[in-house]
Design a protein around this motif. Sequence first.
Motif, PDB file in Angstrom:
ATOM      1  N   SER A  38       0.829  -1.208   0.000  1.00 17.06           N
ATOM      2  CA  SER A  38       0.000   0.000   0.000  1.00 17.06           C
ATOM      3  C   SER A  38       0.864   1.258   0.000  1.00 17.06           C
ATOM      4  CB  SER A  38      -0.916   0.012   1.227  1.00 17.06           C
ATOM      5  OG  SER A  38      -1.915  -0.968   1.124  1.00 17.06           O
ATOM      6  N   GLY A  39       0.507   2.185  -0.878  1.00 15.41           N
ATOM      7  CA  GLY A  39       1.234   3.445  -0.960  1.00 15.41           C
ATOM      8  C   GLY A  39       2.418   3.421  -1.903  1.00 15.41           C
ATOM      9  N   THR A  40       2.671   2.264  -2.544  1.00 15.27           N
ATOM     10  CA  THR A  40       3.791   2.173  -3.475  1.00 15.27           C
ATOM     11  C   THR A  40       3.376   2.462  -4.914  1.00 15.27           C
ATOM     12  OG1 THR A  40       3.485  -0.193  -3.925  1.00 15.27           O
ATOM     13  CG2 THR A  40       4.881   0.402  -2.033  1.00 15.27           C
ATOM     14  N   GLY A  41       2.088   2.279  -5.218  1.00 15.38           N
ATOM     15  CA  GLY A  41       1.638   2.415  -6.602  1.00 15.38           C
ATOM     16  C   GLY A  41       1.988   1.209  -7.455  1.00 15.38           C
ATOM     17  N   ILE A  42       2.140   0.047  -6.831  1.00 12.56           N
ATOM     18  CA  ILE A  42       2.561  -1.138  -7.577  1.00 12.56           C
ATOM     19  C   ILE A  42       1.525  -1.575  -8.618  1.00 12.56           C
ATOM     20  CG2 ILE A  42       1.653  -2.812  -5.889  1.00 12.56           C
ATOM     21  CD1 ILE A  42       4.198  -4.494  -6.459  1.00 12.56           C
ATOM     22  N   SER A  43       0.232  -1.410  -8.323  1.00  7.85           N
ATOM     23  CA  SER A  43      -0.812  -1.773  -9.295  1.00  7.85           C
ATOM     24  C   SER A  43      -0.680  -0.914 -10.556  1.00  7.85           C
ATOM     25  CB  SER A  43      -2.200  -1.585  -8.689  1.00  7.85           C
ATOM     26  OG  SER A  43      -2.390  -2.436  -7.584  1.00  7.85           O
ATOM     27  N   MET A 118       9.365   3.585 -14.702  1.00  8.58           N
ATOM     28  CA  MET A 118       9.366   4.211 -13.385  1.00  8.58           C
ATOM     29  C   MET A 118       9.725   5.688 -13.492  1.00  8.58           C
ATOM     30  SD  MET A 118      10.896   1.246 -10.844  1.00  8.58           S
ATOM     31  CE  MET A 118      10.488   2.137  -9.312  1.00  8.58           C
ATOM     32  N   ALA A 119      10.626   6.023 -14.402  1.00  7.10           N
ATOM     33  CA  ALA A 119      10.985   7.433 -14.625  1.00  7.10           C
ATOM     34  C   ALA A 119       9.799   8.200 -15.187  1.00  7.10           C
ATOM     35  CB  ALA A 119      12.180   7.521 -15.573  1.00  7.10           C
ATOM     36  N   VAL A 120       9.036   7.569 -16.074  1.00  6.54           N
ATOM     37  CA  VAL A 120       7.840   8.201 -16.639  1.00  6.54           C
ATOM     38  C   VAL A 120       6.824   8.491 -15.536  1.00  6.54           C
ATOM     39  CG1 VAL A 120       5.822   7.809 -18.115  1.00  6.54           C
ATOM     40  CG2 VAL A 120       8.105   7.202 -18.936  1.00  6.54           C
ATOM     41  N   ILE A 121       6.606   7.520 -14.653  1.00 10.77           N
ATOM     42  CA  ILE A 121       5.627   7.684 -13.578  1.00 10.77           C
ATOM     43  C   ILE A 121       6.091   8.729 -12.573  1.00 10.77           C
ATOM     44  CG2 ILE A 121       4.502   6.512 -11.637  1.00 10.77           C
ATOM     45  CD1 ILE A 121       4.470   3.980 -13.353  1.00 10.77           C
ATOM     46  N   GLU A 122       7.380   8.796 -12.297  1.00  5.65           N
ATOM     47  CA  GLU A 122       7.896   9.816 -11.379  1.00  5.65           C
ATOM     48  C   GLU A 122       7.679  11.216 -11.947  1.00  5.65           C
ATOM     49  OE1 GLU A 122      11.918   8.725 -10.559  1.00  5.65           O
ATOM     50  OE2 GLU A 122      11.359   7.333  -8.961  1.00  5.65           O
ATOM     51  N   ARG A 123       7.809  11.373 -13.256  1.00  9.66           N
ATOM     52  CA  ARG A 123       7.506  12.671 -13.876  1.00  9.66           C
ATOM     53  C   ARG A 123       6.021  12.985 -13.754  1.00  9.66           C
ATOM     54  NH1 ARG A 123      11.304  10.863 -17.771  1.00  9.66           N
ATOM     55  NH2 ARG A 123       9.657  10.228 -19.235  1.00  9.66           N
ATOM     56  N   GLY A 156       0.726   6.229  -5.913  1.00 10.19           N
ATOM     57  CA  GLY A 156       1.688   5.961  -4.845  1.00 10.19           C
ATOM     58  C   GLY A 156       2.456   7.198  -4.406  1.00 10.19           C
ATOM     59  N   TYR A 157       3.283   7.020  -3.388  1.00  8.64           N
ATOM     60  CA  TYR A 157       4.180   8.069  -2.900  1.00  8.64           C
ATOM     61  C   TYR A 157       5.581   7.774  -3.415  1.00  8.64           C
ATOM     62  CZ  TYR A 157       0.378   9.207   0.320  1.00  8.64           C
ATOM     63  OH  TYR A 157      -0.841   9.554   0.851  1.00  8.64           O
ATOM     64  N   LYS A 158       6.259   8.803  -3.877  1.00  7.18           N
ATOM     65  CA  LYS A 158       7.538   8.601  -4.560  1.00  7.18           C
ATOM     66  C   LYS A 158       8.540   7.827  -3.716  1.00  7.18           C
ATOM     67  CE  LYS A 158       9.147  11.738  -7.380  1.00  7.18           C
ATOM     68  NZ  LYS A 158       9.815  12.935  -7.985  1.00  7.18           N
ATOM     69  N   GLU A 159       8.624   8.143  -2.419  1.00  5.79           N
ATOM     70  CA  GLU A 159       9.620   7.487  -1.577  1.00  5.79           C
ATOM     71  C   GLU A 159       9.352   5.984  -1.445  1.00  5.79           C
ATOM     72  OE1 GLU A 159       6.674   9.658   1.191  1.00  5.79           O
ATOM     73  OE2 GLU A 159       7.670   9.961  -0.749  1.00  5.79           O
ATOM     74  N   ASN A 160       8.075   5.587  -1.493  1.00  2.00           N
ATOM     75  CA  ASN A 160       7.724   4.160  -1.465  1.00  2.00           C
ATOM     76  C   ASN A 160       7.873   3.521  -2.851  1.00  2.00           C
ATOM     77  OD1 ASN A 160       7.031   4.431   1.244  1.00  2.00           O
ATOM     78  ND2 ASN A 160       4.888   4.846   0.784  1.00  2.00           N
ATOM     79  N   PHE A 161       7.453   4.269  -3.851  1.00  2.00           N
ATOM     80  CA  PHE A 161       7.509   3.801  -5.236  1.00  2.00           C
ATOM     81  C   PHE A 161       8.937   3.465  -5.658  1.00  2.00           C
ATOM     82  CE2 PHE A 161       8.001   5.000  -9.773  1.00  2.00           C
ATOM     83  CZ  PHE A 161       7.144   4.083 -10.346  1.00  2.00           C
ATOM     84  N   GLU A 162       9.877   4.300  -5.265  1.00  2.00           N
ATOM     85  CA  GLU A 162      11.266   4.116  -5.683  1.00  2.00           C
ATOM     86  C   GLU A 162      11.888   2.839  -5.136  1.00  2.00           C
ATOM     87  OE1 GLU A 162      12.929   7.768  -4.338  1.00  2.00           O
ATOM     88  OE2 GLU A 162      12.615   8.805  -6.268  1.00  2.00           O
TER      89      GLU A 162
END
Length: 309
Positions: A38-43, A118-123, A156-162
């Motif tokens: 939860s909070g990672t945006g894995i889905s 992942m770079a695309v999603i972070e942008r 998700g939150y970037k710090e968790n996503f990364e």
Amino acid sequence: CTTLDNGLRAIIKEDHRNPIVVFSVLVSSGSASEGKYSGTGISHLIEHMLFKGTKKYPVGSIEDILNKYGGSIEGYTSYDYTGYSITILKDHLDIALDILKEMLTEPVFDQKEMKKEMAVIEREMDMNKDDPSRRISRMTFETAFQEHPYRLPPIGYKENFERLARVDLAKFFKAAYVPEKMTIAVVGDVDRQKVLDKINMSFGRIPRGNNTVIVRPKEPIQIMERLAEEKADIDGAYMNISFHSTDLLNDDLYAMDLLSFILGQGESSILNENLKIKDQTVLSISAYNYTPRDPGLFIISSVLKEENV
């Protein structure tokens, strides 16, 4: 609705007026069912990655094939579901079926492509911060929900996503992308039984999963007003007023939907006539009743003039 032996459900609607066919697969797993992720945006990341190659269709080939046959593909991730859809001429339905079946069963999760995506999603995350309407929507859900995962943004939150690694995607995919969590819908100029037979021959062979169910915490009853504010260098001020509402299957849904139309849908609605047109205190205002699988929110959304902030 037909349920196959492995638990997959198929809904087929014949529409012989149009040669276009829409083939969609809905996976009953979204950001609110991510459990320890939860909070990672894995889905959301998995949704992106399924377009990036399978064992049968290498990187870049899926869109090339569909373009060749005049088709298009899209996907989305919500709190409750992840969806994939191909629109194509009826003569090429077999291609759409095979592509979606391969995407949903044999993705390769290429490490190089994962890094790019992942770079695309972070942008995308950064752009969301610059969009006032997205920022206040996120604030609204984070404030209204204290326990339920609807408080967490699907991206998700970037710090968790990364921190996500390929092994996480493979593990989550194996548990979530199982036939008993899939619903296929086909609409267009098709023969229902023939399409059902094709689905059974393809998707019907996918082994059933282990029936893993993510138990989502119930949101406690709110007993007092909550307020969240955030300063931003923008014109005007964005304001949401939200109330806890119904879930998708509640009978009160219809009355709440109707209320949202009366209050804030269209120029002739009560809030628009009084606050935007008559008093001119807002630049825009609307109301909507968001009803996902679990109880959602009734939201009045507005943009105020600077002098009225």
